[in-house]
Design a protein around this motif. Structure first.
Motif, PDB file in Angstrom:
ATOM      1  N   CYS A  72       0.796  -1.289  -0.017  1.00  0.00           N
ATOM      2  CA  CYS A  72       0.083  -0.052  -0.042  1.00  0.00           C
ATOM      3  C   CYS A  72       0.825   1.200   0.066  1.00  0.00           C
ATOM      4  O   CYS A  72       0.441   2.471  -0.062  1.00  0.00           O
ATOM      5  CB  CYS A  72      -0.918  -0.047   1.213  1.00  0.00           C
ATOM      6  N   GLY A  73       2.088   1.227   0.168  1.00  0.00           N
ATOM      7  CA  GLY A  73       2.964   2.245   0.200  1.00  0.00           C
ATOM      8  C   GLY A  73       2.524   3.333   1.472  1.00  0.00           C
ATOM      9  O   GLY A  73       2.290   2.810   2.436  1.00  0.00           O
ATOM     10  N   TYR A  74       2.180   4.646   0.938  1.00  0.00           N
ATOM     11  CA  TYR A  74       1.867   5.460   2.097  1.00  0.00           C
ATOM     12  C   TYR A  74       0.316   5.435   2.435  1.00  0.00           C
ATOM     13  O   TYR A  74      -0.065   6.270   3.261  1.00  0.00           O
ATOM     14  CB  TYR A  74       2.236   7.144   1.654  1.00  0.00           C
ATOM     15  N   GLY A  75      -0.315   4.578   1.774  1.00  0.00           N
ATOM     16  CA  GLY A  75      -1.865   4.455   1.962  1.00  0.00           C
ATOM     17  C   GLY A  75      -2.563   5.608   1.474  1.00  0.00           C
ATOM     18  O   GLY A  75      -3.726   5.377   1.600  1.00  0.00           O
ATOM     19  N   SER A  76      -1.991   6.026   0.349  1.00  0.00           N
ATOM     20  CA  SER A  76      -2.841   7.115  -0.456  1.00  0.00           C
ATOM     21  C   SER A  76      -3.947   6.467  -1.240  1.00  0.00           C
ATOM     22  O   SER A  76      -5.140   7.134  -1.185  1.00  0.00           O
ATOM     23  CB  SER A  76      -2.065   7.731  -1.232  1.00  0.00           C
ATOM     24  N   THR A  77      -3.794   5.209  -1.909  1.00  0.00           N
ATOM     25  CA  THR A  77      -4.868   4.849  -2.688  1.00  0.00           C
ATOM     26  C   THR A  77      -5.779   4.266  -1.709  1.00  0.00           C
ATOM     27  O   THR A  77      -7.375   4.399  -1.831  1.00  0.00           O
ATOM     28  CB  THR A  77      -4.388   3.742  -3.641  1.00  0.00           C
ATOM     29  N   ALA A  78      -5.414   3.642  -0.685  1.00  0.00           N
ATOM     30  CA  ALA A  78      -6.541   3.201   0.545  1.00  0.00           C
ATOM     31  C   ALA A  78      -7.388   4.421   0.922  1.00  0.00           C
ATOM     32  O   ALA A  78      -8.579   3.988   1.131  1.00  0.00           O
ATOM     33  CB  ALA A  78      -5.756   2.488   1.569  1.00  0.00           C
ATOM     34  N   ARG A  79      -6.583   5.236   1.508  1.00  0.00           N
ATOM     35  CA  ARG A  79      -7.477   6.565   1.917  1.00  0.00           C
ATOM     36  C   ARG A  79      -8.405   7.134   0.759  1.00  0.00           C
ATOM     37  O   ARG A  79      -9.779   7.205   1.245  1.00  0.00           O
ATOM     38  CB  ARG A  79      -6.339   7.581   2.510  1.00  0.00           C
ATOM     39  N   GLN A  80      -7.841   7.273  -0.416  1.00  0.00           N
ATOM     40  CA  GLN A  80      -8.888   7.749  -1.467  1.00  0.00           C
ATOM     41  C   GLN A  80      -9.927   6.726  -1.605  1.00  0.00           C
ATOM     42  O   GLN A  80     -10.928   7.256  -1.565  1.00  0.00           O
ATOM     43  CB  GLN A  80      -8.040   7.760  -2.752  1.00  0.00           C
ATOM     44  N   THR A  84     -13.929   8.125  -1.066  1.00  0.00           N
ATOM     45  CA  THR A  84     -14.707   8.387  -2.215  1.00  0.00           C
ATOM     46  C   THR A  84     -15.617   7.106  -2.624  1.00  0.00           C
ATOM     47  O   THR A  84     -16.585   7.499  -3.354  1.00  0.00           O
ATOM     48  CB  THR A  84     -13.779   8.739  -3.483  1.00  0.00           C
ATOM     49  N   ARG A  85     -15.007   5.996  -2.115  1.00  0.00           N
ATOM     50  CA  ARG A  85     -16.207   4.736  -2.467  1.00  0.00           C
ATOM     51  C   ARG A  85     -16.695   4.190  -1.220  1.00  0.00           C
ATOM     52  O   ARG A  85     -17.375   3.053  -1.350  1.00  0.00           O
ATOM     53  CB  ARG A  85     -15.211   3.702  -3.060  1.00  0.00           C
ATOM     54  N   GLY A  86     -16.434   4.521   0.025  1.00  0.00           N
ATOM     55  CA  GLY A  86     -17.056   4.282   1.043  1.00  0.00           C
ATOM     56  C   GLY A  86     -16.654   2.689   1.645  1.00  0.00           C
ATOM     57  O   GLY A  86     -17.190   1.944   2.090  1.00  0.00           O
ATOM     58  N   VAL A  87     -15.566   2.418   1.235  1.00  0.00           N
ATOM     59  CA  VAL A  87     -14.682   0.747   1.490  1.00  0.00           C
ATOM     60  C   VAL A  87     -14.058   0.921   2.747  1.00  0.00           C
ATOM     61  O   VAL A  87     -13.442   2.070   3.265  1.00  0.00           O
ATOM     62  CB  VAL A  87     -14.173   0.365   0.440  1.00  0.00           C
ATOM     63  N   ARG A  88     -13.963  -0.288   3.257  1.00  0.00           N
ATOM     64  CA  ARG A  88     -13.052  -0.488   4.350  1.00  0.00           C
ATOM     65  C   ARG A  88     -11.615  -1.036   3.832  1.00  0.00           C
ATOM     66  O   ARG A  88     -11.946  -2.129   3.218  1.00  0.00           O
ATOM     67  CB  ARG A  88     -13.481  -1.459   5.487  1.00  0.00           C
ATOM     68  N   VAL A 110      -9.689   2.754   7.329  1.00  0.00           N
ATOM     69  CA  VAL A 110      -8.051   2.452   6.723  1.00  0.00           C
ATOM     70  C   VAL A 110      -7.259   1.861   7.889  1.00  0.00           C
ATOM     71  O   VAL A 110      -7.070   2.509   8.979  1.00  0.00           O
ATOM     72  CB  VAL A 110      -7.503   3.498   5.945  1.00  0.00           C
ATOM     73  N   ASP A 111      -6.774   0.708   7.737  1.00  0.00           N
ATOM     74  CA  ASP A 111      -5.766  -0.053   8.530  1.00  0.00           C
ATOM     75  C   ASP A 111      -4.511  -0.263   7.960  1.00  0.00           C
ATOM     76  O   ASP A 111      -4.518  -1.422   7.147  1.00  0.00           O
ATOM     77  CB  ASP A 111      -6.322  -1.261   9.465  1.00  0.00           C
TER      78      ASP A 111
END
Length: 290
Positions: A72-80, A84-88, A110-111
């Motif tokens: 995930c790197g810095y978690g940027s995609t996970a946070r986005q 924006t898409r309401g996922v965990r 996001v974990d």
């Protein structure tokens, strides 16, 4: 499969990203992956977001789904995607520095975990979707990378992989002077071809529902990175100090090689869309709840 002459371990990958963390963020930002130019007029930041958007669209994410960001790197995609898409999202990174940055920019749902995906500890069939943006290259055991994704994903789930790939049947000079050094300098234990990825995905139990060779649309990433790095080295004393003293400074030699590898076709950039069959044998369609 292209394998470097000096073997690369998960520990070497972690050390690479931990040490070069401030330079990566200075040069490219908090998304550690290519940009995708759709119209050709996007700024680098817009191109990076375009790649993330492409992954999200191909996953067909639905609010409330449990997702996995592999590498995930810095978690940027996970946070986005959480916003924006309401996922965990549960994200995995080998880098303590990347996780530290993610912890400083928390988002609910996001974990981020510092853990090797190959020993991720997740329960069987516990995720609804997964993505790996330029992280499969760093996996010591790529077949296990696919097998673990299949185990963790629930029936009907989708998996999108953005990967650096070697040209099929690359000739000797491309391997010796471009691909093998890129693996060594970039801490890639190996680099596979499209055919090798598809064979491993199929062997793990996935159906291949889509593939795009996006090489031409991402290649300018490395020209921009090279120019930004040169500028940073010239004008910023701290960047220059870090770069010259870094154990992983040979990685910077890979920038011109990456530019040439794309221009000669030695390296490709592939986007795979995979699906895990439902228990009745049918894959989930994008945008439907599994």
């Amino acid at each position: 499969m292209i394998v470097p002459d000096i073997s690369q371990s998960a520990a070497a990958v972690a050390d690479h990203y931990d040490e070069l963390d401030p330079i990566y963020r200075r040069v490219w930002g908090d998304h550690v992956h290519h940009g995708l130019w759709v119209t050709g007029r996007e700024t680098p930041a817009e191109a990076v977001e375009a790649l993330v958007g492409t992954v999200g669209d191909r996953l067909g994410l639905m609010p409330g789904e449990a997702c996995v960001d592999i590498g995930c790197g810095y978690g940027s995609t996970a946070r986005q995607f959480a916003v924006t898409r309401g996922v965990r999202v549960t994200g995995f990174t080998l880098s303590t520095e990347q996780a530290r940055y993610a912890d400083a920019h928390p988002v609910p749902a996001v974990d981020i975990q510092v853990r090797d995906w190959l020993v991720n500890g997740m329960a069987d069939a516990s995720a609804d979707a997964a993505w790996a943006i330029e992280s499969s290259e760093h996996m010591v055991d790529k077949a296990r990378f696919f097998a673990e994704a299949h185990r963790v994903l629930a029936p009907g789930s989708r998996f999108v992989i953005c990967a650096w790939l070697a040209e099929t049947d690359a000739c000797g000079w491309k391997v010796r002077h471009l691909l093998e050094p890129i693996c060594r300098e970039g801490r890639l234990p190996s680099m596979g071809t499209r055919e090798e990825y598809e064979a491993m995905a199929t062997a793990a139990g996935f159906a291949i529902t889509g593939y795009e060779d996006a090489s031409r649309r991402v290649a300018r990433t490395w020209t921009i990175c090279t120019l930004r790095l040169v500028k940073a080295l010239l004008v910023d004393r701290e960047t220059r100090r870090l770069a010259l003293r870094a154990r992983n400074r040979s990685s910077f030699l890979g920038l011109p090689r990456l530019i040439l590898a794309y221009r000669t076709g030695a390296m490709r950039y592939g986007i795979f869309t995979l699906s895990k069959a439902r228990e009745n044998g049918a894959p989930r369609e994008p945008g439907t709840v599994s």
